[in-house]
Design a protein around this motif. Structure first.
Motif, PDB file in Angstrom:
ATOM      1  N   GLY A 163      -8.986  32.285   1.804  1.00  0.00           N
ATOM      2  CA  GLY A 163      -9.405  33.539   1.191  1.00  0.00           C
ATOM      3  C   GLY A 163     -10.779  33.446   0.565  1.00  0.00           C
ATOM      4  N   ALA A 207      -6.825  33.110  -4.622  1.00  0.00           N
ATOM      5  CA  ALA A 207      -6.329  33.738  -3.395  1.00  0.00           C
ATOM      6  C   ALA A 207      -5.908  32.681  -2.378  1.00  0.00           C
ATOM      7  CB  ALA A 207      -7.406  34.643  -2.795  1.00  0.00           C
ATOM      8  N   LEU A 262      -2.342  32.336  -0.605  1.00  0.00           N
ATOM      9  CA  LEU A 262      -2.275  32.418   0.853  1.00  0.00           C
ATOM     10  C   LEU A 262      -1.675  31.154   1.463  1.00  0.00           C
ATOM     11  CD1 LEU A 262      -5.767  34.046   1.536  1.00  0.00           C
ATOM     12  CD2 LEU A 262      -3.549  35.096   2.006  1.00  0.00           C
ATOM     13  N   GLU A 309      -6.907  36.998   4.289  1.00  0.00           N
ATOM     14  CA  GLU A 309      -6.421  38.280   3.780  1.00  0.00           C
ATOM     15  C   GLU A 309      -5.990  39.245   4.882  1.00  0.00           C
ATOM     16  OE1 GLU A 309      -9.090  36.773   2.641  1.00  0.00           O
ATOM     17  OE2 GLU A 309      -9.185  36.865   0.452  1.00  0.00           O
TER      18      GLU A 309
END
Length: 668
Positions: free
Chosen positions: A288, A293, A297, A318
């Protein structure tokens, strides 16, 4: 323009060499006349006139070009301004609609390191330039072009101007060099931090199956392989649990990992083979925009990898999820510790809920319906009223006689509209035999409740129902009915299913195992034995899978069209759209696996503009991965996809391309 102005304009365009040549010839003529060398004077005079005439013509032509150019630039009102534009550091050019260069400035010539562009098609100089797209863009040209290791943003317009009383269109292009920006962006992207979570699959299973000495050696070699893999990217590797690792590395190394197809997975598998134990590993990588993030992920990616049976890598950002590996069949877990824990948690959710709604996937089959029937018995035993989202079809219609006449079921079967209307935040919604929100019978019910339980055995895809409070997802299980049969034995000792419910569940197991051939383990037979104790009539269940003569003929007609690809893949076409054609093509795909040498089969059918593809495999070829490339999914051995706006021939080409891509991905 008067003669004086014309003289000044010509003087401006004459080069210094022209002036020197004309002056020298004038001197020669005067000297020749003074010496009475009339022949020489006449000859030199002729050359003088020719050179002067040529210079005037060239000057006038250049003047005309400049005037035309000035017409294209209405804001340019004098020659000084035109000079400024022609000498801009921003490369610019004027082209005809056929791509012919008619005018350009010095900066444009420097881009291509050449001096003469006139009457040269630009697409001949830059083969990658998509001239047709430039013409389609009309006003507002905006595209990226790579040339000579430089990156340019090309902007401009198609402009209309008047030429000799008629309208003419030309293309004005400006070239903006943003090579340094691209390099900085690549440097930034390369140095971003990716996070990989690594899991050793079936850790508890294999450590218990070998002796202490071998176990120590095996674990040490696993650590060595993983450390060597991390060192390739100068990564930071940390062992967080006995079977879990976290690896942090720069994004630039991910491409090399992908290029090598995460070869560490193959090394771990071969290591397990050398010890004769089923050792595999899974990798989940988050790529990400931020560290936070990436961590989220990567967790999601490792869950997907494990949900697909392990032995693979999943790279997730994403917007996209990419899969690598996954050639190994799922290993059945011998322990039921997790089953007991899930059963206990499910019992608590049922007891704490006002209503319990059970639903499977759209287009109910025996497995979806049977698992729902098993769970409703547990709900009743715990003193709650169950509801099953029900849609009758020809498949379910066959098994309904097995449960008819039971007054307990009155009002239990509801449609999706009723389910949505009666669902609120305190309603427990149990989804069986699917984990994809797009496939559930009533999507609206999922948005109205805060309590969702998922029970599924399909290998996990990128889509998964969100906001779940309990997930029992076991890709090694043969069917949802097998999973529910185990849960019933632990959820409450008072649960006693009747014969009709047991037969619905048994039919689900028979369907998904292809009569106990595929994905059948010891726990599958234990679940079948549990159901058999509750009065299952195995002969009656077998009769559910019989075909009438017309359906048998339809299946035979499909099989006759089969074409064998690469000696082990069968592809057949169905061109009729009769009743229950989706069932017929699935049965035809199963039947094709009985042909000697065939390890995978694909049957395609056109159903009023939508192409349905049913894929089957004996396990050597992962048909789920092939179908995922086309937007579908399923199991390693059972998968499918629906394609809109396509013909059978086009769909067949798509299947062949997906097979080739799969073979290339797996080095076959």
């Amino acid at each position: 323009m008067n003669s004086n102005q014309k003289y000044k304009q010509l003087k401006r365009f004459f080069s210094a060499y022209t002036y020197i040549s004309l002056a020298a010839m004038a001197v020669i003529i005067i000297v020749s006349l003074a010496l009475k060398e009339y022949v020489s004077a006449i000859a030199v005079s002729a050359v003088f006139v020719a050179l002067f005439a040529y210079s005037v013509i060239v000057a006038l032509k250049r003047e005309n070009n400049v005037n035309n150019y000035l017409k294209l630039l209405p804001d340019v009102i004098d020659t000084v301004s035109a000079d400024a534009l022609l000498n801009l550091p921003l490369p610019m050019a004027v082209l005809e609609l056929d791509g012919m260069v008619t005018r350009y400035n010095a900066s444009f010539g420097e881009v291509f390191n050449r001096e003469d562009f006139l009457n040269t098609p630009l697409q001949n100089i830059i083969p990658d330039l998509r001239w047709s797209e430039i013409l389609k863009s009309g006003s507002g040209i905006d595209m990226n072009v790579n040339y000579n290791d430089h990156n340019y943003t090309v902007r401009g317009n198609i402009v209309k101007h008047e030429d000799n009383g008629s309208d003419k269109f030309v293309v004005i292009m400006y070239w903006i060099d943003h090579t340094d920006t691209v390099r900085l962006q690549k440097m930034y992207d390369d140095q971003k931090t990716d996070i990989a979570l690594i899991s050793i699959d079936n850790y508890d299973e294999f450590v218990q199956s070998i002796g202490d000495a071998e176990r120590t050696q095996l674990l040490a070699q696993i650590d060595r392989h993983i450390n060597e893999w991390a060192e390739q990217a100068d990564a930071v590797l940390k062992k967080t649990e006995r079977d879990r690792y976290i690896c942090i590395f720069e994004h630039q190394y991910l491409e090399e990992y992908i290029k090598n197809k995460f070869d560490v997975i193959e090394k771990i598998r071969e290591l397990g083979d050398s010890y004769k134990v089923p050792v595999t590993m899974s990798i989940g990588i988050g790529t990400g925009s931020t560290l936070q993030a990436n961590e989220s992920l990567s967790r999601n990616a490792i869950d997907i990898a494990l949900g697909r049976g392990g032995d693979q890598a999943v790279v997730k950002n994403e917007s996209q999820t990419m899969f690598y590996g996954g050639k190994t069949k799922e290993y059945e877990k011998s322990t039921r510790v997790r089953t007991r824990a899930v059963a206990h948690a499910l019992k608590q959710f049922i007891l704490e809920s006002d209503k319990v709604i059970i639903m499977g996937h759209s287009g109910l089959d025996f497995d979806s319906f049977g698992s729902a029937m098993g769970l409703q018995r547990a709900v009743r035993t715990l003193g709650k009223t169950p509801y099953i989202v029900f849609e009758q079809n020809s498949t379910i219609k066959q098994i309904l006689p097995r449960i008819e006449g039971n007054s307990e079921y009155e009002g239990m079967f509801i449609n999706d509209e009723t389910a949505a209307a009666m669902t609120d935040s305190s309603t427990l919604v149990i989804v069986v035999d699917t984990h994809k929100e797009s496939r559930v019978s009533c999507k609206e019910a999922l948005t109205r409740t805060k309590k969702i339980v998922v029970i599924d055995h399909h290998r996990r895809g990128s889509e998964f129902i969100q906001n779940t409070c309990l997930v029992y997802h076991e890709p090694y299980a043969s069917s949802a009915c097998e999973m529910v049969a185990e849960l019933l034995q632990y959820i409450d000792s008072r649960v006693k299913i009747n014969t009709g419910e047991a037969e619905c569940m048994y039919a689900g197991i028979v369907l998904d195992t292809k009569k106990f051939v595929l994905k059948t383990g010891a726990r599958t037979f234990e679940a079948a034995a549990y159901l058999r104790k509750h009065g299952v009539d195995t002969v009656a269940i077998k009769n559910l899978f019989k075909l009438n003569i017309s359906d048998y003929t339809r299946k035979a007609d499909i099989i006759k069209t089969a074409e064998i690809i690469d000696d082990n893949i069968a592809i057949a076409m169905c061109r009729e759209t009769g009743k229950d054609v989706n069932i017929i093509i699935a049965q035809a795909a199963d039947e094709l696996l009985n042909i000697n040498g065939v390890s995978a089969s694909f049957v395609l059918c056109d159903t009023d503009g939508e192409i349905i593809i049913s894929a089957r495999s004996l396990g050597d070829i992962n048909v789920q991965r092939i179908m995922e490339m086309m937007g579908g999914g399923g199991h390693m051995t059972i998968a499918g996809v629906q394609i809109k706006e396509s013909t059978l021939e086009q769909a067949k080409e798509m299947v062949l391309e997906a097979i080739d891509a799969y073979m290339a991905e797996n080095g076959e």
